[in-house]
Design an enzyme around this catalytic site. Structure first.
Site, PDB file in Angstrom:
ATOM      1  CG  ASP A 275      -1.857   1.203   1.244  1.00  0.00           C
ATOM      2  OD1 ASP A 275      -1.921   1.914   0.219  1.00  0.00           O
ATOM      3  OD2 ASP A 275      -2.524   1.410   2.284  1.00  0.00           O
ATOM      4  CE  LYS A 282      -0.369   3.788   3.351  1.00  0.00           C
ATOM      5  NZ  LYS A 282      -1.248   4.413   4.355  1.00  0.00           N
ATOM      6  CG  ASP A 293      -2.384  -2.483   3.792  1.00  0.00           C
ATOM      7  OD1 ASP A 293      -2.897  -2.561   4.923  1.00  0.00           O
ATOM      8  OD2 ASP A 293      -2.795  -1.707   2.911  1.00  0.00           O
ATOM      9  CG  ASP A 352      -3.266   5.782   1.952  1.00  0.00           C
ATOM     10  OD1 ASP A 352      -3.104   4.560   1.718  1.00  0.00           O
ATOM     11  OD2 ASP A 352      -2.638   6.398   2.820  1.00  0.00           O
ATOM     12  NE  ARG A 356     -11.799   3.234   3.861  1.00  0.00           N
ATOM     13  CZ  ARG A 356     -11.713   4.185   4.788  1.00  0.00           C
ATOM     14  NH1 ARG A 356     -12.727   4.988   5.012  1.00  0.00           N
ATOM     15  NH2 ARG A 356     -10.624   4.302   5.512  1.00  0.00           N
TER      16      ARG A 356
HETATM   17  N1  BES Z   1      -3.208   0.246   5.191  1.00  0.00           N
HETATM   18  C1  BES Z   1      -3.589   1.509   5.675  1.00  0.00           C
HETATM   19  C2  BES Z   1      -3.871   1.543   7.175  1.00  0.00           C
HETATM   20  C3  BES Z   1      -2.720   1.257   8.103  1.00  0.00           C
HETATM   21  C4  BES Z   1      -2.101   2.289   8.756  1.00  0.00           C
HETATM   22  C5  BES Z   1      -2.329  -0.036   8.387  1.00  0.00           C
HETATM   23  C6  BES Z   1      -1.070   2.028   9.638  1.00  0.00           C
HETATM   24  C7  BES Z   1      -1.302  -0.287   9.272  1.00  0.00           C
HETATM   25  C8  BES Z   1      -0.692   0.744   9.899  1.00  0.00           C
HETATM   26  C9  BES Z   1      -4.869   1.972   4.963  1.00  0.00           C
HETATM   27  O1  BES Z   1      -5.021   1.557   3.659  1.00  0.00           O
HETATM   28  C10 BES Z   1      -4.834   3.454   4.929  1.00  0.00           C
HETATM   29  O2  BES Z   1      -3.986   3.995   4.279  1.00  0.00           O
HETATM   30  N2  BES Z   1      -5.767   4.089   5.629  1.00  0.00           N
HETATM   31  C11 BES Z   1      -5.854   5.504   5.662  1.00  0.00           C
HETATM   32  C12 BES Z   1      -7.285   5.897   5.473  1.00  0.00           C
HETATM   33  C13 BES Z   1      -7.500   7.361   5.289  1.00  0.00           C
HETATM   34  C14 BES Z   1      -6.911   7.821   3.957  1.00  0.00           C
HETATM   35  C15 BES Z   1      -8.971   7.647   5.328  1.00  0.00           C
HETATM   36  C16 BES Z   1      -5.341   5.970   7.013  1.00  0.00           C
HETATM   37  O3  BES Z   1      -5.622   5.331   8.025  1.00  0.00           O
HETATM   38  O4  BES Z   1      -4.638   6.973   7.035  1.00  0.00           O
HETATM   39 ZN    ZN Z   2      -4.062  -0.190   3.148  1.00  0.00          ZN
HETATM   40 MN    MN Z   3      -4.082   2.858   2.289  1.00  0.00          MN
END
Ligand code: BES
Ligand code: ZN
Ligand code: MN
Length: 501
Positions: A275, A282, A293, A352, A356
């Site tokens: 990811d 990111k 991920d 990101d 979902r």
């Molecule tokens: N894979 C990430 C979430 C994640 C964060 C997993 C830290 C493990 C450790 C997910 O896909 C993500 O990027 N989520 C975003 C969502 C946001 C853009 C609404 C997040 O949590 O920042």
């Molecule tokens: Zn993710």
């Molecule tokens: Mn993500």
């Protein structure tokens, strides 16, 4: 590794290493330790006092060639406060033994099973802890290439010294424990493997192999099939990647016809093999951690491999959408609208928030299987880590009965989950002006708004969502477990499958 149950007493045992669990405030005057203290002529009491050993959780005291005993090493292992022993205590005992002795050159370890742990679940826990606790993650150090399996400590045997009789239930505990431990190690290996070596295609191949070895049927959908069937959430996330996506569907069917006709337990795991965030990229710092991920999908694959071997009397279906989330000229953009497998449209506000999107397809497909209930597992949000840290997984769901089932099962499996509210008051936060739903919340709380999107895809089917972003990886090792992937979810899923009907 061979595990045997023996009725030999600790004082008569002869072998390389003997491990004794000690509760806090237990002294050599207690019946449990007094026999060893007397055959060693007070050596035990002396060593405990000298080293200040008090039986704290994870504390160890290693005694070389104890006089009066026929063992090279005697290892005392702290079990924490007395009277609170549970399966976790057993895993801690096994794991601490495996870790503390893994560099000693010893091949076969004997662990004393105390009366409170001398049952099916107690034995199972010690075996689980011993097999999984001693492994590492340094699988790519060339100097260690000759080593057989970096995810395991180099033991050839485990002897469990059981007081009283050895029962059939205890033997079943050994069998279950080793199957579950092997499944956890499979999950750990999948998660630890870097993204260049664990692409969706490779991971689907791993799932296929694991299923074949455990009698689970496995169907892998390729990109063309995904397109034909309209898995557009998965395809949308994948479209910036040079690696093709896959969807793995694993089915376990009990042999007995009546059991086989029951509605299945459905497990859905997020499988983002890397990811990057996509166009909503990111920051560089820590991005490499996003190879993990796919920990949700890896837990589902691990669990299915154990379930095939343990043959529970209910059908189980495991579904893992697998792809990468990468930025490129062909990647999805913020603002794009996609039509998911269920037909609902999703506005991509942030690329990101990709998990979902692929889970929406996986969940909708799970609903079509008419399951008794769905559990999805995903490294879904940083917000969950903010809320619960690295101790509890976040839980959300739509059905109090099914939530209770998952929560109580997790209490027994030792994987901590904490329920978040899902009141309809939150619904407005995922409303889109242009589509049926948006893929980020308009404001906090991030874990709940993610779950709110997922909820739109499960209809009335009982469903529980587990956000494992904070618990799938353990940075520091503990006395009873190594650093790296925790395989969170494997034990819970196995226990859900084994639940009595
Ligand atoms: N894979 C990430 C979430 C994640 C964060 C997993 C830290 C493990 C450790 C997910 O896909 C993500 O990027 N989520 C975003 C969502 C946001 C853009 C609404 C997040 O949590 O920042
Ligand atoms: Zn993710
Ligand atoms: Mn993500």
């Amino acid at each position: 590794m061979k595990t045997i149950l023996s009725r030999t007493s600790t004082t008569e045992f002869r072998g390389e290493a003997l491990v004794i669990g000690v509760f806090e405030s237990e002294t050599t005057a207690s019946p449990h330790l007094s026999s060893i203290d007397s055959v060693t002529d007070g050596l035990l009491a002396g060593a405990m006092t000298r080293e200040g050993f008090t039986g704290r959780k994870g504390e160890t005291l290693l005694i070389h060639a104890p006089r009066g005993m026929d063992v090279s090493l005697l290892l005392l292992t702290g079990l924490g406060p007395a009277g609170t022993a549970d399966r976790e205590t057993g895993r801690m005992l096994g794991g601490t033994a495996a870790r503390r002795l893994r560099k000693s050159g010893i091949k076969v370890v004997a662990i004393e099973i105390r009366e409170e742990g001398a049952d099916r679940e107690g034995i199972r826990a010690v075996v689980e802890g011993f097999v999984t606790g001693g492994g590492g993650i340094d699988a790519y150090k060339t100097a260690k290439k000759s080593r057989r399996d970096p995810y395991r400590a180099p033991y050839t045997g485990l002897t469990l010294l059981c007081p009283g009789s050895v029962t059939k239930a205890m033997r079943a505990g050994v069998a279950t424990g080793s199957v579950v431990a092997d499944a956890m190690l499979l999950t750990r290996r999948l998660v630890n493997t870097p993204a260049n070596l664990m692409t969706p295609v490779i991971m689907a191949g791993e799932a296929r192999r694991a299923c074949r070895a455990s009698g689970v049927s496995c169907t892998v959908l390729n990109e063309k099939q995904l397109r034909e069937r309209g898995f557009n959430g998965l395809l949308a996330v994948n479209q910036g990647s040079a690696n093709p996506p896959r969807m793995v569907v694993m089915r376990y069917r009990p042999a007995e016809a009546r059991a086989a006709s029951k509605p299945p337990l459905a497990l859905v795991g997020k499988g983002i093999t890397f990811d990057s965030g996509g166009i909503s990229i990111k920051p560089a710092k820590g991005m490499g951690e996003m190879k993990a991920d796919m920990a949700g999908a890896a837990a589902v694959i691990g669990a299915m491999s154990a379930i095939g071997r343990l043959q529970p009397s209910r059908p189980v279906i495991g579904i893992t959408p697998l792809c990468e989330n990468m930025p490129s000229g062909s990647a999805i953009r913020p603002g794009d609208v996609i039509t998911s497998y269920a037909g609902k449209t999703i506005e991509v506000v942030n690329t990101d928030a990709e998990g979902r999107l692929i889970l929406a397809d996986g969940l909708a497909y799970a609903v079509e299987q008419e399951p008794e209930g769905i559990v999805d597992i995903a490294t879904l949000t940083g917000a969950c880590v903010t809320a619960l840290g690295h101790v509890y997984a976040g839980l959300a769901g739509n059905d109090p009965g099914w939530i209770d089932t998952v929560v109580s099962t997790s209490r027994a499996s030792g994987e901590k989950v904490w329920q978040m509210p899902m009141d309809s008051d939150y619904d407005a936060l995922v409303e889109s002006e242009i589509a049926d739903v948006r893929n980020t919340g308009k404001e906090a709380p991030g874990m709940i708004t993610a779950a709110k999107l997922l909820e739109k895809f499960v209809g009335n089917t009982p469903w529980v969502h587990l956000d494992i972003a904070g618990v799938e990886w353990q940075k520091e090792s503990r006395p009873w477990s190594g650093p790296g992937p925790t395989a969170f979810g494997v034990r819970l899923f196995v226990d859900l499958a084994l639940r009595s009907l």
